[in-house]
Design a protein around this motif. Structure first.
Motif, PDB file in Angstrom:
ATOM      1  N   LEU A  12       0.837  -1.200   0.000  1.00 30.68           N
ATOM      2  CA  LEU A  12       0.000   0.000   0.000  1.00 30.68           C
ATOM      3  C   LEU A  12       0.873   1.252   0.000  1.00 30.68           C
ATOM      4  O   LEU A  12       0.619   2.212  -0.748  1.00 30.68           O
ATOM      5  CB  LEU A  12      -0.904  -0.016   1.229  1.00 30.68           C
ATOM      6  CG  LEU A  12      -2.135   0.890   1.237  1.00 30.68           C
ATOM      7  CD1 LEU A  12      -3.124   0.469   0.163  1.00 30.68           C
ATOM      8  CD2 LEU A  12      -2.810   0.854   2.601  1.00 30.68           C
ATOM      9  N   THR A  13       1.929   1.236   0.801  1.00 34.78           N
ATOM     10  CA  THR A  13       2.855   2.359   0.865  1.00 34.78           C
ATOM     11  C   THR A  13       3.587   2.544  -0.450  1.00 34.78           C
ATOM     12  O   THR A  13       3.786   3.666  -0.928  1.00 34.78           O
ATOM     13  CB  THR A  13       3.870   2.149   2.004  1.00 34.78           C
ATOM     14  OG1 THR A  13       3.167   1.996   3.238  1.00 34.78           O
ATOM     15  CG2 THR A  13       4.835   3.314   2.107  1.00 34.78           C
ATOM     16  N   LYS A  14       3.969   1.424  -1.071  1.00 35.16           N
ATOM     17  CA  LYS A  14       4.684   1.483  -2.351  1.00 35.16           C
ATOM     18  C   LYS A  14       3.810   2.124  -3.423  1.00 35.16           C
ATOM     19  O   LYS A  14       4.271   2.972  -4.197  1.00 35.16           O
ATOM     20  CB  LYS A  14       5.114   0.084  -2.783  1.00 35.16           C
ATOM     21  CG  LYS A  14       5.916   0.067  -4.076  1.00 35.16           C
ATOM     22  CD  LYS A  14       6.406  -1.323  -4.415  1.00 35.16           C
ATOM     23  CE  LYS A  14       7.228  -1.307  -5.712  1.00 35.16           C
ATOM     24  NZ  LYS A  14       7.722  -2.665  -6.069  1.00 35.16           N
ATOM     25  N   LEU A  15       2.533   1.730  -3.481  1.00 40.08           N
ATOM     26  CA  LEU A  15       1.628   2.312  -4.462  1.00 40.08           C
ATOM     27  C   LEU A  15       1.424   3.808  -4.204  1.00 40.08           C
ATOM     28  O   LEU A  15       1.449   4.618  -5.132  1.00 40.08           O
ATOM     29  CB  LEU A  15       0.279   1.590  -4.416  1.00 40.08           C
ATOM     30  CG  LEU A  15       0.214   0.211  -5.072  1.00 40.08           C
ATOM     31  CD1 LEU A  15      -1.064  -0.514  -4.651  1.00 40.08           C
ATOM     32  CD2 LEU A  15       0.264   0.328  -6.595  1.00 40.08           C
ATOM     33  N   SER A  16       1.225   4.171  -2.951  1.00 40.50           N
ATOM     34  CA  SER A  16       0.993   5.575  -2.603  1.00 40.50           C
ATOM     35  C   SER A  16       2.205   6.439  -2.944  1.00 40.50           C
ATOM     36  O   SER A  16       2.058   7.556  -3.456  1.00 40.50           O
ATOM     37  CB  SER A  16       0.660   5.704  -1.118  1.00 40.50           C
ATOM     38  OG  SER A  16      -0.515   5.004  -0.803  1.00 40.50           O
ATOM     39  N   SER A  17       3.395   5.926  -2.679  1.00 42.68           N
ATOM     40  CA  SER A  17       4.611   6.693  -2.959  1.00 42.68           C
ATOM     41  C   SER A  17       4.862   6.834  -4.453  1.00 42.68           C
ATOM     42  O   SER A  17       5.654   7.688  -4.877  1.00 42.68           O
ATOM     43  CB  SER A  17       5.818   6.034  -2.287  1.00 42.68           C
ATOM     44  OG  SER A  17       6.053   4.748  -2.843  1.00 42.68           O
ATOM     45  N   ASN A  18       4.189   6.015  -5.250  1.00 43.67           N
ATOM     46  CA  ASN A  18       4.344   6.079  -6.708  1.00 43.67           C
ATOM     47  C   ASN A  18       3.189   6.846  -7.369  1.00 43.67           C
ATOM     48  O   ASN A  18       2.952   6.709  -8.566  1.00 43.67           O
ATOM     49  CB  ASN A  18       4.428   4.662  -7.280  1.00 43.67           C
ATOM     50  CG  ASN A  18       5.200   4.609  -8.586  1.00 43.67           C
ATOM     51  OD1 ASN A  18       6.187   5.332  -8.773  1.00 43.67           O
ATOM     52  ND2 ASN A  18       4.766   3.764  -9.503  1.00 43.67           N
ATOM     53  N   CYS A  43      -4.774   6.657 -10.590  1.00 43.03           N
ATOM     54  CA  CYS A  43      -3.565   7.462 -10.700  1.00 43.03           C
ATOM     55  C   CYS A  43      -3.633   8.333 -11.951  1.00 43.03           C
ATOM     56  O   CYS A  43      -4.436   8.088 -12.852  1.00 43.03           O
ATOM     57  CB  CYS A  43      -2.307   6.591 -10.712  1.00 43.03           C
ATOM     58  SG  CYS A  43      -2.180   5.511 -12.155  1.00 43.03           S
ATOM     59  N   THR A  44      -2.770   9.338 -12.013  1.00 51.98           N
ATOM     60  CA  THR A  44      -2.671  10.194 -13.193  1.00 51.98           C
ATOM     61  C   THR A  44      -1.370   9.961 -13.944  1.00 51.98           C
ATOM     62  O   THR A  44      -1.184  10.485 -15.039  1.00 51.98           O
ATOM     63  CB  THR A  44      -2.765  11.676 -12.788  1.00 51.98           C
ATOM     64  OG1 THR A  44      -1.759  11.961 -11.805  1.00 51.98           O
ATOM     65  CG2 THR A  44      -4.136  11.993 -12.207  1.00 51.98           C
TER      66      THR A  44
END
Length: 422
Positions: free
Chosen positions: A80-86, A105-106
């Motif tokens: 979850l953190t990895k996705l958010s940071s990306n 995401c954009t």
């Protein structure tokens, strides 16, 4: 690759079924800046007993929800953190029927899709992580047990159903989740989280060829075995209990009434039944209905009064409720209105206005990437194409609405749950 076009709604759908059995659905919208991915498993809170290779297996209540929480744990840390940071906005949910993981995401859509498919297909559980999650979900369960909304709903479901697992909380109980081990999670992941039991839906500024390439590269090559499912002893339409009342810390009484009925067969019949029920219940209890206007005017209901229909695990049920100073009076008034509508059918003018409003609502929902993807995935698991909804809406007849009242809202099949102030 299959290509479907829907001229009436201006949408296109691309469908690819991979060799491993995964169905991929793409609704491209090149003008959008955002992209959305929805990876769903045909596995929810009701799927606690299943048959695999001739052997029946029982699992504790709450495993599907527990597994959803645990899937984000990876050897490298939290997915979850990895996705958010990306740059992604990720989330997940477990319902009675499905478990789903998704993000919006954009930018960096392909990278985020790679992460999503990787962690959902790669189980990583340990004794430490399971014990930690038992504490977190245990708190969630305790909070639910103190919540009036939770109590009024599940008290009703237990009143309506004797055996079917829809009567139980998707999150489970403190006792049931204490029985979950890493091996339980590995076993359920192996049984349900395989490509032929899943669907990947994407929409927005997406490249379908890239989506297929990522899925083929990351996901397992074998389709897996689809398990048989057992939802317990068949239910009749008589409720287990007709009325349950509980005192809690609330300022105003609240209630939910429900009625058992027979679900439509999977496929287009299910899609049509869902649409008919939404129109029928809007005519019965929507904020433009004569019943709502009258009860609201008398101060018996408020703006939270609503009605809905659902079908799951071989059962169907209609719910209506909200806050009220006199829930049993409202219950009686709703039954009188149902009897009237069953005898005479809906007012033709109200039917036409409600149908037009439903068509408008459906068309507006196509502006939501999430709504498109969730609808397609649910439709896939239930055997229908969600993007044909407009065609079905335009074909609905008044007689079908009347028949819904007669066949799905019989007073003898109803129960009511009330929470009153202490």
């Amino acid at each position: 690759m299959e290509h479907r076009q829907y001229p009436q709604i201006g949408e296109q759908l691309y469908i690819e079924k991979l060799a491993n059995g995964l169905s991929i659905f793409a609704v491209p919208k090149a003008a959008y800046h955002k992209s959305f991915a929805f990876y769903a498993v045909d596995y929810g809170g009701v799927d606690r007993r299943f048959n695999l290779s001739g052997t029946w297996i029982d699992t504790p209540q709450g495993v599907a929800h527990f597994l959803e929480h645990e899937m984000f744990d990876m050897e490298y840390g939290d997915a979850l953190t990895k996705l958010s940071s990306n740059g992604a906005n990720p989330n997940a949910f477990t319902s009675s029927d499905i478990t789903a993981y998704y993000f919006e995401c954009t930018e960096k859509f392909d990278e985020n899709l790679d992460t999503l498919l990787s962690f959902v297909s790669t189980p990583y559980f340990s004794d430490t992580s399971v014990v930690k999650e038992q504490g977190i979900i245990g708190q969630e369960i305790r909070m639910g047990e103190d919540d009036p909304d939770y109590n009024v709903y599940y008290n009703l479901m237990k009143s309506l159903f004797r055996h079917n697992p829809v009567r139980d909380s998707v999150a489970g109980t403190i006792e049931s989740i204490s029985q979950i081990t890493p091996q339980t999670l590995y076993d359920c992941h192996k049984v349900f989280y395989h490509p032929s039991n899943m669907a990947l839906c994407v929409s927005g500024n997406v490249d379908i060829s890239q989506v297929i390439e990522i899925a083929e590269r990351i996901l397992p090559k074998d389709p897996g075995e689809n398990p048989g499912r057992d939802y317990g002893q068949a239910e009749d339409l008589k409720p287990e209990e007709y009325k349950v009342i509980k005192a809690m810390e609330v300022s105003q009484p609240m209630f939910i009434a429900g009625c058992k009925s027979i679900p439509a067969p999977k496929g287009i019949a299910t899609q049509r039944q869902d649409i008919i029920s939404a129109i029928a219940l809007d005519i019965l209890a929507g904020h433009s209905s004569p019943l709502y206007i009258r009860l609201y005017g008398e101060g018996l209901v408020y703006s939270d009064f609503s009605a809905s229909y659902d079908a799951s695990a071989d059962v169907a049920y209609t719910l209506f409720g909200g806050e009220s100073s006199d829930p049993e009076r409202v219950f009686d008034e709703v039954n009188k209105e149902i009897e009237k509508l069953s005898d005479t059918g809906p007012d033709s003018g109200l039917f036409q206005r409600t149908l037009k409003a439903s068509i408008g609502s459906y068309v507006r929902s196509l502006n939501s990437l999430e709504s498109i993807c969730v609808g397609i995935a649910n439709g896939h698991f239930l055997g229908f194409d969600a993007l044909t909804g407009l065609d079905i809406l335009k074909s609905i007849k008044e007689e079908e609405i009347t028949n819904f009242y007669r066949s799905h809202l019989s007073p003898q099949n109803m129960a009511i749950s009330i929470v009153v102030p202490k």
